[in-house]
Design a protein around this motif. Structure first.
Motif, PDB file in Angstrom:
ATOM      1  N   LEU A 163     -51.688  39.686 -11.440  1.00 10.85           N
ATOM      2  CA  LEU A 163     -51.688  38.909 -12.682  1.00 10.85           C
ATOM      3  C   LEU A 163     -53.088  38.369 -12.984  1.00 10.85           C
ATOM      4  O   LEU A 163     -53.524  38.367 -14.140  1.00 10.85           O
ATOM      5  N   ALA A 164     -53.791  37.921 -11.954  1.00 12.37           N
ATOM      6  CA  ALA A 164     -55.140  37.388 -12.151  1.00 12.37           C
ATOM      7  C   ALA A 164     -56.095  38.477 -12.634  1.00 12.37           C
ATOM      8  O   ALA A 164     -56.947  38.230 -13.502  1.00 12.37           O
ATOM      9  N   GLN A 165     -55.959  39.683 -12.116  1.00 11.24           N
ATOM     10  CA  GLN A 165     -56.800  40.785 -12.572  1.00 11.24           C
ATOM     11  C   GLN A 165     -56.475  41.153 -14.013  1.00 11.24           C
ATOM     12  O   GLN A 165     -57.373  41.449 -14.808  1.00 11.24           O
ATOM     13  N   ALA A 166     -55.201  41.103 -14.379  1.00 10.05           N
ATOM     14  CA  ALA A 166     -54.814  41.368 -15.768  1.00 10.05           C
ATOM     15  C   ALA A 166     -55.380  40.287 -16.682  1.00 10.05           C
ATOM     16  O   ALA A 166     -55.832  40.576 -17.795  1.00 10.05           O
ATOM     17  N   HIS A 167     -55.362  39.041 -16.217  1.00  5.88           N
ATOM     18  CA  HIS A 167     -55.940  37.938 -17.003  1.00  5.88           C
ATOM     19  C   HIS A 167     -57.433  38.175 -17.230  1.00  5.88           C
ATOM     20  O   HIS A 167     -57.942  37.996 -18.337  1.00  5.88           O
ATOM     21  N   ARG A 168     -58.135  38.605 -16.195  1.00  6.23           N
ATOM     22  CA  ARG A 168     -59.572  38.874 -16.315  1.00  6.23           C
ATOM     23  C   ARG A 168     -59.825  40.004 -17.313  1.00  6.23           C
ATOM     24  O   ARG A 168     -60.701  39.903 -18.163  1.00  6.23           O
ATOM     25  N   ARG A 169     -59.029  41.073 -17.238  1.00  3.56           N
ATOM     26  CA  ARG A 169     -59.198  42.187 -18.179  1.00  3.56           C
ATOM     27  C   ARG A 169     -58.887  41.748 -19.605  1.00  3.56           C
ATOM     28  O   ARG A 169     -59.563  42.171 -20.550  1.00  3.56           O
ATOM     29  N   CYS A 170     -57.868  40.909 -19.775  1.00  4.13           N
ATOM     30  CA  CYS A 170     -57.540  40.405 -21.110  1.00  4.13           C
ATOM     31  C   CYS A 170     -58.700  39.585 -21.673  1.00  4.13           C
ATOM     32  O   CYS A 170     -59.070  39.743 -22.843  1.00  4.13           O
ATOM     33  N   ARG A 171     -59.247  38.699 -20.868  1.00  2.09           N
ATOM     34  CA  ARG A 171     -60.361  37.874 -21.335  1.00  2.09           C
ATOM     35  C   ARG A 171     -61.562  38.720 -21.728  1.00  2.09           C
ATOM     36  O   ARG A 171     -62.249  38.415 -22.702  1.00  2.09           O
ATOM     37  N   MET A 172     -61.826  39.785 -20.969  1.00  3.20           N
ATOM     38  CA  MET A 172     -62.961  40.654 -21.286  1.00  3.20           C
ATOM     39  C   MET A 172     -62.770  41.358 -22.631  1.00  3.20           C
ATOM     40  O   MET A 172     -63.737  41.651 -23.322  1.00  3.20           O
ATOM     41  N   ARG A 173     -61.529  41.595 -23.023  1.00  5.11           N
ATOM     42  CA  ARG A 173     -61.243  42.276 -24.286  1.00  5.11           C
ATOM     43  C   ARG A 173     -60.893  41.303 -25.402  1.00  5.11           C
ATOM     44  O   ARG A 173     -60.550  41.721 -26.502  1.00  5.11           O
ATOM     45  N   GLY A 174     -60.910  40.003 -25.127  1.00 12.03           N
ATOM     46  CA  GLY A 174     -60.584  39.020 -26.151  1.00 12.03           C
ATOM     47  C   GLY A 174     -59.096  38.859 -26.384  1.00 12.03           C
ATOM     48  O   GLY A 174     -58.676  38.387 -27.435  1.00 12.03           O
ATOM     49  N   ALA A 175     -58.295  39.245 -25.407  1.00 13.50           N
ATOM     50  CA  ALA A 175     -56.843  39.129 -25.523  1.00 13.50           C
ATOM     51  C   ALA A 175     -56.357  37.926 -24.715  1.00 13.50           C
ATOM     52  O   ALA A 175     -57.129  37.259 -24.033  1.00 13.50           O
ATOM     53  N   ARG A 176     -55.076  37.667 -24.791  1.00 12.54           N
ATOM     54  CA  ARG A 176     -54.470  36.514 -24.127  1.00 12.54           C
ATOM     55  C   ARG A 176     -53.328  36.994 -23.244  1.00 12.54           C
ATOM     56  O   ARG A 176     -52.535  37.835 -23.656  1.00 12.54           O
ATOM     57  N   LEU A 177     -53.249  36.463 -22.031  1.00  9.32           N
ATOM     58  CA  LEU A 177     -52.149  36.753 -21.117  1.00  9.32           C
ATOM     59  C   LEU A 177     -51.218  35.551 -21.099  1.00  9.32           C
ATOM     60  O   LEU A 177     -51.665  34.410 -20.933  1.00  9.32           O
ATOM     61  N   VAL A 178     -49.934  35.800 -21.292  1.00  4.50           N
ATOM     62  CA  VAL A 178     -48.916  34.753 -21.280  1.00  4.50           C
ATOM     63  C   VAL A 178     -47.892  35.126 -20.221  1.00  4.50           C
ATOM     64  O   VAL A 178     -47.471  36.284 -20.146  1.00  4.50           O
ATOM     65  N   VAL A 179     -47.493  34.163 -19.407  1.00  2.00           N
ATOM     66  CA  VAL A 179     -46.523  34.415 -18.337  1.00  2.00           C
ATOM     67  C   VAL A 179     -45.284  33.552 -18.588  1.00  2.00           C
ATOM     68  O   VAL A 179     -45.393  32.340 -18.788  1.00  2.00           O
ATOM     69  N   HIS A 180     -44.122  34.203 -18.594  1.00  3.86           N
ATOM     70  CA  HIS A 180     -42.838  33.497 -18.716  1.00  3.86           C
ATOM     71  C   HIS A 180     -42.136  33.545 -17.368  1.00  3.86           C
ATOM     72  O   HIS A 180     -41.956  34.625 -16.806  1.00  3.86           O
ATOM     73  N   THR A 181     -41.757  32.387 -16.861  1.00  4.14           N
ATOM     74  CA  THR A 181     -41.032  32.330 -15.593  1.00  4.14           C
ATOM     75  C   THR A 181     -39.554  32.037 -15.798  1.00  4.14           C
ATOM     76  O   THR A 181     -38.795  32.079 -14.833  1.00  4.14           O
ATOM     77  N   GLY A 182     -39.164  31.737 -17.003  1.00  4.54           N
ATOM     78  CA  GLY A 182     -37.771  31.394 -17.255  1.00  4.54           C
ATOM     79  C   GLY A 182     -37.383  30.087 -16.603  1.00  4.54           C
ATOM     80  O   GLY A 182     -36.214  29.834 -16.355  1.00  4.54           O
ATOM     81  N   GLY A 183     -38.368  29.248 -16.292  1.00  2.00           N
ATOM     82  CA  GLY A 183     -38.099  27.963 -15.661  1.00  2.00           C
ATOM     83  C   GLY A 183     -37.780  28.056 -14.177  1.00  2.00           C
ATOM     84  O   GLY A 183     -37.357  27.069 -13.581  1.00  2.00           O
ATOM     85  N   GLU A 184     -37.980  29.224 -13.583  1.00  2.00           N
ATOM     86  CA  GLU A 184     -37.716  29.392 -12.154  1.00  2.00           C
ATOM     87  C   GLU A 184     -38.725  28.583 -11.354  1.00  2.00           C
ATOM     88  O   GLU A 184     -39.908  28.846 -11.386  1.00  2.00           O
ATOM     89  N   ARG A 185     -38.227  27.601 -10.635  1.00  2.00           N
ATOM     90  CA  ARG A 185     -39.092  26.672  -9.904  1.00  2.00           C
ATOM     91  C   ARG A 185     -39.953  27.342  -8.848  1.00  2.00           C
ATOM     92  O   ARG A 185     -41.119  27.012  -8.678  1.00  2.00           O
ATOM     93  N   ARG A 186     -39.397  28.317  -8.143  1.00  2.00           N
ATOM     94  CA  ARG A 186     -40.155  28.976  -7.078  1.00  2.00           C
ATOM     95  C   ARG A 186     -41.326  29.771  -7.652  1.00  2.00           C
ATOM     96  O   ARG A 186     -42.385  29.857  -7.032  1.00  2.00           O
TER      97      ARG A 186
END
Length: 154
Positions: free
Chosen positions: A80-103
């Motif tokens: 996920l961190a590598q995808a975030h870095r690639r998104c930032r390099m291209r001017g995109a945004r990474l959003v993560v949904h956990t569905g409220g899962e605490r773990r």
């Protein structure tokens, strides 16, 4: 699906993880649904999918749905961190949904990843804003120290 030779000790990645990417509801968005366990053996499959989606032209937002993930290990957070870095390099945004899962939330918070990307943003949040971070408390103005008489023991 990505096929890689597996060692006899490694579990079959196809049985443990399912990663599906579909176009999002908004133009320029991609929705990636992850189901199963994301560990050292299955994280390369997630990484390959996220890598292919973040390289696509016209993608401005990649939404990763982890609500069906049973286990998220360090290798999954690294993907996920590598995808975030690639998104930032291209001017995109990474959003993560956990569905409220605490773990899942706990793992993302402990690693500091939740401070970098938008985790479980509300639909009312404008898409122009960056990642959600906690507000920093305002520093208090310095006060002169209180002088107290010294006690001398004899």
């Amino acid at each position: 699906m990505l096929h890689t030779p597996a060692s006899p000790a490694a579990p079959d990645a196809g049985q443990l993880l399912s990663v599906t990417a579909v176009p999002g509801t908004r133009p320029g968005s991609v929705f990636v649904e992850v189901t199963g366990e994301v560990d050292a053996h299955t994280a390369p499959v997630l990484d390959a999918c996220l890598h292919s989606q973040t390289r696509r032209r016209g993608v401005h937002e990649v939404v990763v749905d982890l609500s069906q993930v049973a286990f998220l290990g360090a290798a999954g957070i690294t993907a996920l961190a590598q995808a975030h870095r690639r998104c930032r390099m291209r001017g995109a945004r990474l959003v993560v949904h956990t569905g409220g899962e605490r773990r899942l939330l706990r793992a993302l918070q402990l690693t500091g990843f939740a401070d970098l990307v938008a985790v479980d943003p509300t639909e009312l949040e404008p898409q122009v804003r960056g990642p959600r971070t906690a507000a920093r408390p305002r520093p208090r103005p310095r006060q002169a120290p209180i002088r107290r008489p010294r006690r001398v023991c004899r």
